[in-house]
Motif scaffolding. Structure first.
Motif, PDB file in Angstrom:
ATOM      1  N   ALA A 100      51.946  46.867  24.170  1.00 43.73           N
ATOM      2  CA  ALA A 100      50.787  47.750  23.998  1.00 43.73           C
ATOM      3  C   ALA A 100      49.493  47.038  24.369  1.00 43.73           C
ATOM      4  CB  ALA A 100      50.722  48.264  22.565  1.00 43.73           C
ATOM      5  N   LEU A 101      49.364  45.761  24.003  1.00 48.64           N
ATOM      6  CA  LEU A 101      48.173  44.991  24.370  1.00 48.64           C
ATOM      7  C   LEU A 101      48.075  44.848  25.887  1.00 48.64           C
ATOM      8  CD1 LEU A 101      48.053  42.070  21.748  1.00 48.64           C
ATOM      9  CD2 LEU A 101      47.055  44.356  21.596  1.00 48.64           C
ATOM     10  N   GLU A 102      49.188  44.492  26.511  1.00 50.79           N
ATOM     11  CA  GLU A 102      49.183  44.352  27.974  1.00 50.79           C
ATOM     12  C   GLU A 102      48.876  45.682  28.653  1.00 50.79           C
ATOM     13  OE1 GLU A 102      52.284  40.606  28.503  1.00 50.79           O
ATOM     14  OE2 GLU A 102      53.065  42.651  28.533  1.00 50.79           O
ATOM     15  N   ASP A 103      49.423  46.770  28.134  1.00 48.84           N
ATOM     16  CA  ASP A 103      49.153  48.087  28.704  1.00 48.84           C
ATOM     17  C   ASP A 103      47.663  48.412  28.645  1.00 48.84           C
ATOM     18  OD1 ASP A 103      51.776  48.652  29.377  1.00 48.84           O
ATOM     19  OD2 ASP A 103      52.178  49.864  27.588  1.00 48.84           O
ATOM     20  N   ALA A 104      47.030  48.116  27.499  1.00 50.10           N
ATOM     21  CA  ALA A 104      45.606  48.409  27.341  1.00 50.10           C
ATOM     22  C   ALA A 104      44.774  47.620  28.351  1.00 50.10           C
ATOM     23  CB  ALA A 104      45.158  48.087  25.916  1.00 50.10           C
ATOM     24  N   ILE A 105      45.155  46.364  28.590  1.00 45.43           N
ATOM     25  CA  ILE A 105      44.446  45.550  29.583  1.00 45.43           C
ATOM     26  C   ILE A 105      44.638  46.129  30.980  1.00 45.43           C
ATOM     27  CG2 ILE A 105      44.320  43.278  30.668  1.00 45.43           C
ATOM     28  CD1 ILE A 105      45.359  42.140  27.942  1.00 45.43           C
ATOM     29  N   ILE A 106      45.885  46.449  31.324  1.00 48.16           N
ATOM     30  CA  ILE A 106      46.186  46.963  32.665  1.00 48.16           C
ATOM     31  C   ILE A 106      45.458  48.283  32.914  1.00 48.16           C
ATOM     32  CG2 ILE A 106      48.025  47.914  34.112  1.00 48.16           C
ATOM     33  CD1 ILE A 106      49.871  45.724  32.880  1.00 48.16           C
ATOM     34  N   HIS A 107      45.461  49.185  31.925  1.00 45.30           N
ATOM     35  CA  HIS A 107      44.750  50.454  32.076  1.00 45.30           C
ATOM     36  C   HIS A 107      43.253  50.206  32.280  1.00 45.30           C
ATOM     37  CE1 HIS A 107      48.258  52.774  31.368  1.00 45.30           C
ATOM     38  NE2 HIS A 107      48.304  52.627  30.052  1.00 45.30           N
ATOM     39  N   THR A 108      42.701  49.267  31.526  1.00 42.09           N
ATOM     40  CA  THR A 108      41.278  48.950  31.655  1.00 42.09           C
ATOM     41  C   THR A 108      40.967  48.431  33.051  1.00 42.09           C
ATOM     42  OG1 THR A 108      41.043  48.459  29.283  1.00 42.09           O
ATOM     43  CG2 THR A 108      39.421  47.473  30.764  1.00 42.09           C
ATOM     44  N   LEU A 109      41.756  47.492  33.534  1.00 35.58           N
ATOM     45  CA  LEU A 109      41.529  46.947  34.873  1.00 35.58           C
ATOM     46  C   LEU A 109      41.709  48.010  35.947  1.00 35.58           C
ATOM     47  CD1 LEU A 109      43.296  43.477  34.472  1.00 35.58           C
ATOM     48  CD2 LEU A 109      40.843  43.954  34.378  1.00 35.58           C
ATOM     49  N   ASN A 110      42.693  48.875  35.766  1.00 27.97           N
ATOM     50  CA  ASN A 110      42.886  49.975  36.722  1.00 27.97           C
ATOM     51  C   ASN A 110      41.652  50.870  36.800  1.00 27.97           C
ATOM     52  OD1 ASN A 110      45.489  49.141  37.312  1.00 27.97           O
ATOM     53  ND2 ASN A 110      46.494  50.663  36.036  1.00 27.97           N
TER      54      ASN A 110
ATOM     55  N   VAL B   9      48.149  39.195  31.671  1.00 30.97           N
ATOM     56  CA  VAL B   9      48.029  40.103  32.815  1.00 30.97           C
ATOM     57  C   VAL B   9      47.516  39.305  34.014  1.00 30.97           C
ATOM     58  CG1 VAL B   9      46.871  42.160  33.714  1.00 30.97           C
ATOM     59  CG2 VAL B   9      47.694  42.129  31.355  1.00 30.97           C
ATOM     60  N   TYR B  10      48.053  39.625  35.167  1.00 34.67           N
ATOM     61  CA  TYR B  10      47.823  38.851  36.386  1.00 34.67           C
ATOM     62  C   TYR B  10      47.387  39.777  37.520  1.00 34.67           C
ATOM     63  CZ  TYR B  10      50.455  35.381  33.766  1.00 34.67           C
ATOM     64  OH  TYR B  10      50.874  34.522  32.787  1.00 34.67           O
ATOM     65  N   VAL B  11      46.741  39.180  38.533  1.00 32.89           N
ATOM     66  CA  VAL B  11      46.396  39.922  39.757  1.00 32.89           C
ATOM     67  C   VAL B  11      46.839  39.091  40.952  1.00 32.89           C
ATOM     68  CG1 VAL B  11      44.479  41.229  38.776  1.00 32.89           C
ATOM     69  CG2 VAL B  11      44.054  38.957  39.715  1.00 32.89           C
ATOM     70  N   PRO B  12      47.350  39.746  42.005  1.00 34.89           N
ATOM     71  CA  PRO B  12      47.775  39.011  43.204  1.00 34.89           C
ATOM     72  C   PRO B  12      46.564  38.567  44.023  1.00 34.89           C
ATOM     73  CG  PRO B  12      48.143  41.351  43.510  1.00 34.89           C
ATOM     74  CD  PRO B  12      47.667  41.182  42.109  1.00 34.89           C
ATOM     75  N   MET B  13      46.622  37.344  44.539  1.00 35.57           N
ATOM     76  CA  MET B  13      45.571  36.824  45.393  1.00 35.57           C
ATOM     77  C   MET B  13      45.977  36.999  46.861  1.00 35.57           C
ATOM     78  SD  MET B  13      43.628  36.111  42.946  1.00 35.57           S
ATOM     79  CE  MET B  13      42.246  35.376  43.838  1.00 35.57           C
ATOM     80  N   GLU B  14      45.068  36.647  47.769  1.00 37.94           N
ATOM     81  CA  GLU B  14      45.326  36.850  49.200  1.00 37.94           C
ATOM     82  C   GLU B  14      46.533  36.046  49.688  1.00 37.94           C
ATOM     83  OE1 GLU B  14      41.797  36.060  51.380  1.00 37.94           O
ATOM     84  OE2 GLU B  14      40.753  37.875  50.682  1.00 37.94           O
ATOM     85  N   ASN B  15      46.788  34.891  49.044  1.00 35.00           N
ATOM     86  CA  ASN B  15      47.923  34.063  49.459  1.00 35.00           C
ATOM     87  C   ASN B  15      49.245  34.521  48.837  1.00 35.00           C
ATOM     88  OD1 ASN B  15      47.661  33.274  46.808  1.00 35.00           O
ATOM     89  ND2 ASN B  15      47.182  31.122  47.249  1.00 35.00           N
ATOM     90  N   GLY B  16      49.194  35.608  48.082  1.00 35.23           N
ATOM     91  CA  GLY B  16      50.400  36.149  47.476  1.00 35.23           C
ATOM     92  C   GLY B  16      50.693  35.628  46.089  1.00 35.23           C
TER      93      GLY B  16
END
Length: 207
Positions: A101-111, A127-134
């Motif tokens: 639930a915590l991760e979902d709240a973060i992901i929804h916020t970032l979205n 929670v993570y985000v992909p960078m240009e190098n993958g």
């Protein structure tokens, strides 16, 4: 329902931790849940089973050993820290569901800010985000404590901060793990706006 509480200014980490602990120890079965919005001055925190060798070069930043789960992380200005003080029995949740639930709240916020590729990483809470190098870079961290079925500690979202202190540690115990903030990935947002948005998602979950 949950009561929203904003701790004004830069809140000292150790006194905030003690306040959460005291609240949790003294709460009754019907005590209202609370969600605390906090911004801390620079501090490294090492989880209950955290390994000191993951603190590489703390410099003048204090290191605090605390009782949350996880390894070492950094808190500082420009980072939204949310401490949900939740009775899991009343929420009908197990710990794993709560972390989700915590991760979902973060992901929804970032979205909501256009960070549409925010994701989880197997075996590495947060929670993570992909960078240009993958490669995946960490943009939000989790650290949870459950006592008598009630939670404290919580989550941290990097909004607009000095990221250099993360170079002084192996973030969350992972060497060479890159850490980013929302500004790094092109999002300009105010601290309070992000804090209110993620808190709103959590309020919905624990209503």
């Amino acid at each position: 329902m949950a009561q929203l509480k904003r701790l004004e200014g830069l809140a000292d980490y150790e006194s905030t931790w003690q306040a959460m602990k005291t609240f949790t120890e003294n709460r009754l079965p019907d005590t209202e849940n609370q969600i605390w919005q906090v911004e801390h001055p620079p501090v490294y925190t090492l989880g209950q089973a955290g390994k000191p060798e993951h603190v590489l070069n703390p410099g003048k930043i204090p290191v605090v050993r605390c009782n949350r789960g996880g390894q070492v992380t950094y808190h500082g200005p420009g980072q939204v820290v949310i401490y949900p003080l939740i009775n899991l029995h009343r929420a009908n949740m197990f710990v794993k569901e709560y972390v989700t639930a915590l991760e979902d709240a973060i992901i929804h916020t970032l979205n909501d800010y256009g960070i549409s590729q925010a994701c989880r990483k197997d075996g590495a809470p947060g929670v993570y985000v992909p960078m240009e190098n993958g490669e995946l870079a960490k943009i939000a961290a989790l650290g949870v404590k459950v006592s008598r079925g009630c939670t404290y500690h919580g989550l941290a979202i990097n909004v607009d901060m000095d990221l250099s202190p993360f170079d002084g540690i192996n973030p969350c115990g992972y060497a060479q793990l890159k850490t980013v903030d929302m500004k790094t990935v092109g999002v300009q947002a105010s601290w309070q706006e992000v804090a209110d948005k993620v808190s709103g998602y959590l309020m919905d979950v624990f209503a």
